[in-house]
Each structure stands twice: as structure tokens, then as C-alpha cells.
Design a protein around this motif. Structure first.
Motif, PDB file in Angstrom:
ATOM      1  N   SER A   1     -46.695  20.539   7.061  1.00  0.00           N
ATOM      2  CA  SER A   1     -45.257  20.804   6.971  1.00  0.00           C
ATOM      3  C   SER A   1     -44.603  19.942   5.901  1.00  0.00           C
ATOM      4  O   SER A   1     -43.741  20.417   5.147  1.00  0.00           O
ATOM      5  N   ALA A   2     -45.012  18.680   5.807  1.00  0.00           N
ATOM      6  CA  ALA A   2     -44.462  17.806   4.770  1.00  0.00           C
ATOM      7  C   ALA A   2     -44.877  18.286   3.380  1.00  0.00           C
ATOM      8  O   ALA A   2     -44.061  18.284   2.439  1.00  0.00           O
ATOM      9  N   ALA A   3     -46.121  18.737   3.235  1.00  0.00           N
ATOM     10  CA  ALA A   3     -46.580  19.263   1.945  1.00  0.00           C
ATOM     11  C   ALA A   3     -45.806  20.532   1.586  1.00  0.00           C
ATOM     12  O   ALA A   3     -45.429  20.734   0.428  1.00  0.00           O
ATOM     13  N   HIS A   4     -45.552  21.368   2.560  1.00  0.00           N
ATOM     14  CA  HIS A   4     -44.780  22.596   2.308  1.00  0.00           C
ATOM     15  C   HIS A   4     -43.352  22.263   1.894  1.00  0.00           C
ATOM     16  O   HIS A   4     -42.812  22.873   0.971  1.00  0.00           O
ATOM     17  N   ALA A   5     -42.737  21.295   2.552  1.00  0.00           N
ATOM     18  CA  ALA A   5     -41.377  20.881   2.185  1.00  0.00           C
ATOM     19  C   ALA A   5     -41.359  20.344   0.761  1.00  0.00           C
ATOM     20  O   ALA A   5     -40.451  20.661  -0.022  1.00  0.00           O
ATOM     21  N   PHE A   6     -42.356  19.540   0.396  1.00  0.00           N
ATOM     22  CA  PHE A   6     -42.436  19.003  -0.955  1.00  0.00           C
ATOM     23  C   PHE A   6     -42.568  20.126  -1.985  1.00  0.00           C
ATOM     24  O   PHE A   6     -41.864  20.149  -3.000  1.00  0.00           O
ATOM     25  N   CYS A   7     -43.463  21.080  -1.721  1.00  0.00           N
ATOM     26  CA  CYS A   7     -43.655  22.196  -2.654  1.00  0.00           C
ATOM     27  C   CYS A   7     -42.386  23.032  -2.784  1.00  0.00           C
ATOM     28  O   CYS A   7     -42.028  23.465  -3.883  1.00  0.00           O
ATOM     29  N   THR A   8     -41.691  23.240  -1.685  1.00  0.00           N
ATOM     30  CA  THR A   8     -40.450  24.012  -1.715  1.00  0.00           C
ATOM     31  C   THR A   8     -39.390  23.287  -2.526  1.00  0.00           C
ATOM     32  O   THR A   8     -38.700  23.896  -3.353  1.00  0.00           O
TER      33      THR A   8
ATOM     34  N   GLU B   1     -42.394  34.769   7.050  1.00  0.00           N
ATOM     35  CA  GLU B   1     -43.771  35.238   6.943  1.00  0.00           C
ATOM     36  C   GLU B   1     -44.424  34.740   5.654  1.00  0.00           C
ATOM     37  O   GLU B   1     -45.598  34.351   5.653  1.00  0.00           O
ATOM     38  N   HIS B   2     -43.685  34.721   4.552  1.00  0.00           N
ATOM     39  CA  HIS B   2     -44.214  34.223   3.283  1.00  0.00           C
ATOM     40  C   HIS B   2     -44.558  32.744   3.398  1.00  0.00           C
ATOM     41  O   HIS B   2     -45.637  32.306   2.960  1.00  0.00           O
ATOM     42  N   ASP B   3     -43.651  31.957   3.973  1.00  0.00           N
ATOM     43  CA  ASP B   3     -43.906  30.523   4.117  1.00  0.00           C
ATOM     44  C   ASP B   3     -45.108  30.254   5.018  1.00  0.00           C
ATOM     45  O   ASP B   3     -45.930  29.383   4.723  1.00  0.00           O
ATOM     46  N   TYR B   4     -45.224  30.998   6.097  1.00  0.00           N
ATOM     47  CA  TYR B   4     -46.355  30.806   7.011  1.00  0.00           C
ATOM     48  C   TYR B   4     -47.670  31.145   6.307  1.00  0.00           C
ATOM     49  O   TYR B   4     -48.661  30.414   6.412  1.00  0.00           O
ATOM     50  N   ARG B   5     -47.680  32.249   5.543  1.00  0.00           N
ATOM     51  CA  ARG B   5     -48.881  32.644   4.807  1.00  0.00           C
ATOM     52  C   ARG B   5     -49.231  31.565   3.769  1.00  0.00           C
ATOM     53  O   ARG B   5     -50.393  31.206   3.603  1.00  0.00           O
ATOM     54  N   GLU B   6     -48.221  31.027   3.083  1.00  0.00           N
ATOM     55  CA  GLU B   6     -48.456  29.967   2.102  1.00  0.00           C
ATOM     56  C   GLU B   6     -49.022  28.722   2.777  1.00  0.00           C
ATOM     57  O   GLU B   6     -49.949  28.095   2.257  1.00  0.00           O
ATOM     58  N   MET B   7     -48.493  28.371   3.935  1.00  0.00           N
ATOM     59  CA  MET B   7     -48.990  27.182   4.645  1.00  0.00           C
ATOM     60  C   MET B   7     -50.431  27.387   5.096  1.00  0.00           C
ATOM     61  O   MET B   7     -51.222  26.436   5.092  1.00  0.00           O
ATOM     62  N   LYS B   8     -50.783  28.594   5.490  1.00  0.00           N
ATOM     63  CA  LYS B   8     -52.155  28.848   5.925  1.00  0.00           C
ATOM     64  C   LYS B   8     -53.126  28.891   4.762  1.00  0.00           C
ATOM     65  O   LYS B   8     -54.208  28.316   4.821  1.00  0.00           O
ATOM     66  N   GLN B   9     -52.752  29.588   3.682  1.00  0.00           N
ATOM     67  CA  GLN B   9     -53.693  29.800   2.591  1.00  0.00           C
ATOM     68  C   GLN B   9     -53.739  28.639   1.604  1.00  0.00           C
ATOM     69  O   GLN B   9     -54.813  28.183   1.242  1.00  0.00           O
ATOM     70  N   ALA B  10     -52.593  28.179   1.145  1.00  0.00           N
ATOM     71  CA  ALA B  10     -52.568  27.184   0.084  1.00  0.00           C
ATOM     72  C   ALA B  10     -52.586  25.747   0.603  1.00  0.00           C
ATOM     73  O   ALA B  10     -53.078  24.852  -0.083  1.00  0.00           O
ATOM     74  N   LEU B  11     -52.040  25.530   1.791  1.00  0.00           N
ATOM     75  CA  LEU B  11     -51.900  24.157   2.266  1.00  0.00           C
ATOM     76  C   LEU B  11     -52.824  23.809   3.431  1.00  0.00           C
ATOM     77  O   LEU B  11     -52.807  22.688   3.909  1.00  0.00           O
ATOM     78  N   GLY B  12     -53.613  24.741   3.906  1.00  0.00           N
ATOM     79  CA  GLY B  12     -54.638  24.438   4.897  1.00  0.00           C
ATOM     80  C   GLY B  12     -54.188  24.357   6.344  1.00  0.00           C
ATOM     81  O   GLY B  12     -54.806  23.665   7.143  1.00  0.00           O
ATOM     82  N   LEU B  13     -53.147  25.077   6.707  1.00  0.00           N
ATOM     83  CA  LEU B  13     -52.683  25.030   8.099  1.00  0.00           C
ATOM     84  C   LEU B  13     -53.762  25.490   9.073  1.00  0.00           C
ATOM     85  O   LEU B  13     -53.913  24.936  10.152  1.00  0.00           O
ATOM     86  N   ALA B  14     -54.548  26.479   8.685  1.00  0.00           N
ATOM     87  CA  ALA B  14     -55.561  27.042   9.577  1.00  0.00           C
ATOM     88  C   ALA B  14     -56.893  26.303   9.521  1.00  0.00           C
ATOM     89  O   ALA B  14     -57.845  26.706  10.176  1.00  0.00           O
ATOM     90  N   HIS B  15     -56.983  25.210   8.775  1.00  0.00           N
ATOM     91  CA  HIS B  15     -58.256  24.521   8.609  1.00  0.00           C
ATOM     92  C   HIS B  15     -58.535  23.441   9.650  1.00  0.00           C
ATOM     93  O   HIS B  15     -59.573  22.802   9.588  1.00  0.00           O
TER      94      HIS B  15
ATOM     95  N   HIS C   1     -51.402  17.655  15.925  1.00  0.00           N
ATOM     96  CA  HIS C   1     -50.021  17.342  15.582  1.00  0.00           C
ATOM     97  C   HIS C   1     -49.960  16.626  14.229  1.00  0.00           C
ATOM     98  O   HIS C   1     -49.084  16.908  13.399  1.00  0.00           O
ATOM     99  N   HIS C   2     -50.875  15.725  13.986  1.00  0.00           N
ATOM    100  CA  HIS C   2     -50.941  15.021  12.703  1.00  0.00           C
ATOM    101  C   HIS C   2     -51.176  16.011  11.564  1.00  0.00           C
ATOM    102  O   HIS C   2     -50.509  15.962  10.525  1.00  0.00           O
ATOM    103  N   HIS C   3     -52.128  16.924  11.754  1.00  0.00           N
ATOM    104  CA  HIS C   3     -52.456  17.920  10.739  1.00  0.00           C
ATOM    105  C   HIS C   3     -51.253  18.813  10.428  1.00  0.00           C
ATOM    106  O   HIS C   3     -50.908  19.017   9.264  1.00  0.00           O
ATOM    107  N   VAL C   4     -50.606  19.338  11.457  1.00  0.00           N
ATOM    108  CA  VAL C   4     -49.454  20.229  11.267  1.00  0.00           C
ATOM    109  C   VAL C   4     -48.300  19.480  10.607  1.00  0.00           C
ATOM    110  O   VAL C   4     -47.600  20.032   9.751  1.00  0.00           O
ATOM    111  N   THR C   5     -48.111  18.224  10.958  1.00  0.00           N
ATOM    112  CA  THR C   5     -47.041  17.430  10.350  1.00  0.00           C
ATOM    113  C   THR C   5     -47.289  17.244   8.854  1.00  0.00           C
ATOM    114  O   THR C   5     -46.371  17.401   8.039  1.00  0.00           O
ATOM    115  N   LEU C   6     -48.521  16.945   8.473  1.00  0.00           N
ATOM    116  CA  LEU C   6     -48.833  16.769   7.055  1.00  0.00           C
ATOM    117  C   LEU C   6     -48.697  18.075   6.278  1.00  0.00           C
ATOM    118  O   LEU C   6     -48.193  18.087   5.148  1.00  0.00           O
TER     119      LEU C   6
END
Length: 110
Positions: A89-96, A58-72, A82-87
Motif C-alpha cells: 500500500s505504501a509503494a502504491h501511494a508513492f507511485c500514485t 479495479e485498476h489500482d487493485y490490478r496494479e497492486m497485484k501485478q506490479a507491486l506484488g500484492l498477491a505474492h 499485514h506487514h506485506h499489505v502495508t508495504l
């Protein structure tokens, strides 16, 4: 916790034991319980670790939506989504990986 005897399909001596432990409860409500069908000899530490994965997800999903723009994403194609979600996810992996590479006492760069 056991079901009333009239609801049991097995005799009382054949009912499988139920592991339960209190879940994390940040609000002042009654204690939550987790039920598991894992083997009886599963260590309590393993049960707790698996239960706490929910909050990590839940924390990771919230971070992806708020900080990395998953919901944008506002496109209309599967390829664009698919391109948007892949990018994201890659940004989230990098931040982690960056967070894990820092020593615990280090702070985030300004």
C-alpha cells in the motif's frame, strides 16, 4: 425504469424517480445501467464521477497485484500478511504521488 404495477408497494404518484445513465461499456454488449438512491437533485456529473470510481479501484487493485506484488505473499502469520499489505500500500501511494506530480506531457523515466 419502473417495476410492474403489481410489484409496487406505493401508489404510482408516490414512487420515487430513478436516476439512470449508461455506464462505460468497452465490449459490444447492451448498454449497462446504474441505479442510484442519491437525492433527486444530485448533478449528473456527480453520478458519473461516483460510478467511474469502480474502474479506478479495479485498476489500482490490478496494479497492486501485478506490479507491486500484492498477491505474492506466501506467509502464514497475520503479522507477516499485514506487514506485506502495508508495504504494498505504501509503494502504491508513492507511485500514485509520483504519477500525479509529473506534468501530463511528461513520460515515465526509463
Amino acid at each position: 425504469m419502473r417495476a410492474p404495477s403489481r410489484c409496487r408497494s406505493k401508489p404510482p404518484d408516490q414512487v420515487e424517480p430513478v436516476h439512470h445513465f449508461p455506464g462505460r461499456n468497452p465490449r459490444p454488449e447492451p448498454v449497462q445501467f446504474w441505479f442510484s438512491n442519491l437525492p433527486e437533485d444530485t448533478p449528473l456529473t456527480t453520478l458519473v464521477r461516483l460510478a467511474k470510481l469502480r474502474w479506478r479501484i479495479e485498476h489500482d487493485y490490478r496494479e497492486m497485484k501485478q506490479a507491486l506484488g500484492l498477491a505474492h505473499f506466501e506467509g502464514r502469520t497475520w503479522r507477516g500478511w499485514h506487514h506485506h499489505v502495508t508495504l504494498v500500500s505504501a509503494a502504491h501511494a508513492f507511485c500514485t504521488l509520483q504519477r500525479l506530480a509529473r506534468a501530463p506531457k511528461d513520460t515515465a523515466p526509463a
